[in-house]
Design a protein around this motif. Structure first.
Motif, mmCIF file in Angstrom:
data_model
loop_
_atom_site.group_PDB
_atom_site.id
_atom_site.type_symbol
_atom_site.label_atom_id
_atom_site.label_comp_id
_atom_site.label_asym_id
_atom_site.label_seq_id
_atom_site.Cartn_x
_atom_site.Cartn_y
_atom_site.Cartn_z
ATOM 1 N N VAL A 135 -88.446 -28.283 -15.882
ATOM 2 C CA VAL A 135 -89.574 -27.433 -15.509
ATOM 3 C C VAL A 135 -89.889 -27.562 -14.013
ATOM 4 N N TRP A 136 -89.896 -28.803 -13.502
ATOM 5 C CA TRP A 136 -90.256 -29.000 -12.096
ATOM 6 C C TRP A 136 -89.278 -28.281 -11.168
ATOM 7 N N LEU A 137 -87.993 -28.285 -11.567
ATOM 8 C CA LEU A 137 -86.991 -27.609 -10.751
ATOM 9 C C LEU A 137 -87.191 -26.090 -10.802
ATOM 10 N N GLY A 138 -87.556 -25.587 -11.983
ATOM 11 C CA GLY A 138 -87.820 -24.155 -12.119
ATOM 12 C C GLY A 138 -88.994 -23.712 -11.264
ATOM 13 N N VAL A 139 -90.069 -24.516 -11.229
ATOM 14 C CA VAL A 139 -91.244 -24.179 -10.424
ATOM 15 C C VAL A 139 -90.897 -24.204 -8.939
ATOM 16 N N VAL A 140 -90.151 -25.215 -8.514
ATOM 17 C CA VAL A 140 -89.737 -25.302 -7.109
ATOM 18 C C VAL A 140 -88.876 -24.098 -6.739
ATOM 19 N N ALA A 141 -87.988 -23.697 -7.653
ATOM 20 C CA ALA A 141 -87.142 -22.529 -7.396
ATOM 21 C C ALA A 141 -87.983 -21.266 -7.237
ATOM 22 N N LEU A 142 -89.028 -21.129 -8.042
ATOM 23 C CA LEU A 142 -89.906 -19.966 -7.917
ATOM 24 C C LEU A 142 -90.648 -19.988 -6.587
ATOM 25 N N MET A 143 -91.101 -21.181 -6.169
ATOM 26 C CA MET A 143 -91.769 -21.296 -4.870
ATOM 27 C C MET A 143 -90.832 -20.824 -3.745
ATOM 28 N N ALA A 144 -89.607 -21.325 -3.801
ATOM 29 C CA ALA A 144 -88.634 -20.943 -2.770
ATOM 30 C C ALA A 144 -88.363 -19.443 -2.807
ATOM 31 N N ALA B 269 -83.231 -17.261 -21.823
ATOM 32 C CA ALA B 269 -82.083 -17.707 -21.037
ATOM 33 C C ALA B 269 -82.411 -18.972 -20.257
ATOM 34 N N VAL B 270 -83.605 -19.033 -19.667
ATOM 35 C CA VAL B 270 -84.001 -20.214 -18.900
ATOM 36 C C VAL B 270 -84.163 -21.417 -19.823
ATOM 37 N N GLN B 271 -84.778 -21.205 -20.985
ATOM 38 C CA GLN B 271 -84.951 -22.301 -21.928
ATOM 39 C C GLN B 271 -83.608 -22.816 -22.433
ATOM 40 N N ALA B 272 -82.680 -21.909 -22.665
ATOM 41 C CA ALA B 272 -81.353 -22.310 -23.153
ATOM 42 C C ALA B 272 -80.561 -23.053 -22.085
#
Length: 435
Positions: A320-329, A312-315
């Motif tokens: 990637v950078w936004l996904g990592v920042v979202a995980l940090m938050a 789902a995330v890949q689709a």
């Protein structure tokens, strides 16, 4: 959304609800995993899964590392190694502005190498160094904040129980994670010292200078601290150079720490009983956490929910950078609701596949997780280390301690940014030693 994936989401929601009701994290995850797997495959296989996962974890040599390192830390504290480290650091830099704070950071880093626990390090130096700073005119908030922040180094500098938990659940080598944490740990210490230097220049009244130790006093402090140097170098060096496995290193360290305590005649029946009971309690809590996480992870794997999340995330085309920042938050926000270690364990079945699908190394992510946990131990509303220091020094207002840790929180954010921007800082040393 398919039925099994939806069931996993319900299981995850049920886990959070149970945690909110103060059910232990491991028990909550275990209940959700067993009930979810029972709905899918029947409760006969689900109950059999309890037996198999429990047996596998109790037989794990990697998990056996944790109680041994906890015991080593207890014996090291009994031997008075923390006081030796603080006296050595004080003799070297105590006369400088902010020198006592720098000595506290150095002592916490050294004790972390024989303890592996953030809370234990903070509590120990709350008694060893906080009174000394207050007696020499340090601001109570800054002094308490320094000890609270220095204590977080205990879970980054090997040996670290949290890294063992991550390694077991992520199926990575403990030694690799320990080696990967060494450079980030040095960066952490350096940034803490820079923070102290800058802060005390801006606010010199909060950290007065002290008398300079004589050459004889420095020599005595160095001579008295040799046991902790031998202990930490044996434990970490033995693992790094392949002399010991992690479990063997923990066992050797525990025996050495006990011998030092015996040699100094500090072993008493009451203190030995406290050390053994504390180790048993900590080990039981960690085993329950890992077994519960294994049960929920098995259930999530059967439903293929992690794979569905990755697809789902890949689709979605999210950078990637936004996904990592979202995980940090997400982890920082989760830390405001419940314990950061719990956040790591509960989300690992879903987050780790996502991280690896983006091309990141699981070892790098493990170190990043620990750095985030360090942050969570300082920021409100939980801030575990802040409350530990409040317990040691109840006369210091909680608000003052939070103000005192603020510069170190900024330092930790800078360190997190560095490690996110330059992953080789984490992965370089394991690759060198492996080669």
């Amino acid at each position: 959304m398919s039925g099994p994936v939806a069931l996993t989401l319900w299981g995850l929601l049920g886990t959070f609800v149970l945690i909110a009701l103060h059910v232990p994290v491991g028990v909550a995850m275990g209940i959700a995993g067993v009930v979810g797997f029972g709905v899918l495959a029947g409760f006969g296989p689900a109950f059999a899964m309890i037996a198999s996962e429990t047996s596998n974890n109790l037989a794990s040599l990697d998990l056996a590392t944790i109680p041994l390192f906890v015991l080593m830390g207890s014996f090291a504290g009994m031997a008075g190694l923390s006081e030796d480290l603080y006296r050595l650091a004080y003799a070297v830099v105590g006369h400088r502005r902010g020198g006592l704070a720098m000595a506290t950071i150095g002592g916490c880093a050294g004790f972390g190498a024989v303890c592996g626990s953030s809370v234990a390090t903070a509590a120990t130096f709350g008694k060893a160094s906080l009174p000394s700073m207050l007696a020499r005119g340090y601001s109570p908030g800054f002094a308490a904040g320094t000890v609270a922040s220095g204590g977080t180094l205990g879970i980054l500098i090997p040996p670290s129980s949290i890294m063992v938990i991550y390694a077991v659940l992520a199926q990575e080598l403990i030694i690799t994670l320990y080696i990967a944490a060494l450079v980030p740990a040095l960066i952490a210490v350096a940034l803490h010292l820079v923070t102290i230097s800058l802060y005390t220049r801006l606010r010199p009244g909060e950290a007065p200078t002290g008398p300079k130790a004589t050459a004889a006093e420095r020599l005595k402090a160095l001579r008295d601290s040799w046991p902790v140097v031998v202990l930490s170098s044996t434990v970490i060096g033995g693992m790094a150079f392949g002399i010991f496995t992690a479990t063997e290193s923990a066992a050797v360290g525990a025996v050495m720490a006990l011998l030092f305590a015996l040699g100094r005649r500090r072993v008493r029946r009451a203190s030995l009983r406290v050390a053994l009971l504390g180790t048993a309690s900590a080990a039981a809590m960690i085993y329950v956490l890992v077994i519960g996480a294994s049960l929920f992870g098995y259930f999530a794997a059967v439903t293929q929910a992690p794979q569905a999340l990755v697809e789902a995330v890949q689709a979605s085309g999210i950078p990637v950078w936004l996904g990592v920042v979202a995980l940090m938050a997400m982890f920082i926000v989760a830390g405001a609701v419940f314990d950061e270690v719990a956040a790591m364990v509960v989300t690992m079945p879903f987050v780790l596949p996502l991280i690896t699908s983006w091309g990141f190394d699981p070892v790098w992510w493990g170190v990043i997780n620990v750095v985030i946990i360090e942050l969570g131990m300082l920021i409100p509303p939980l801030g575990m280390n802040v409350f530990v220091i409040k317990g040691v020094a109840p006369h210091i207002p909680l608000s003052a301690i939070y103000r005192g840790v603020a510069p170190y929180v900024a330092s930790n954010v800078v360190r997190l940014g560095i490690l996110l921007s330059f992953p080789p800082l984490v992965l370089w040393l394991p690759q060198v030693l492996k080669g």
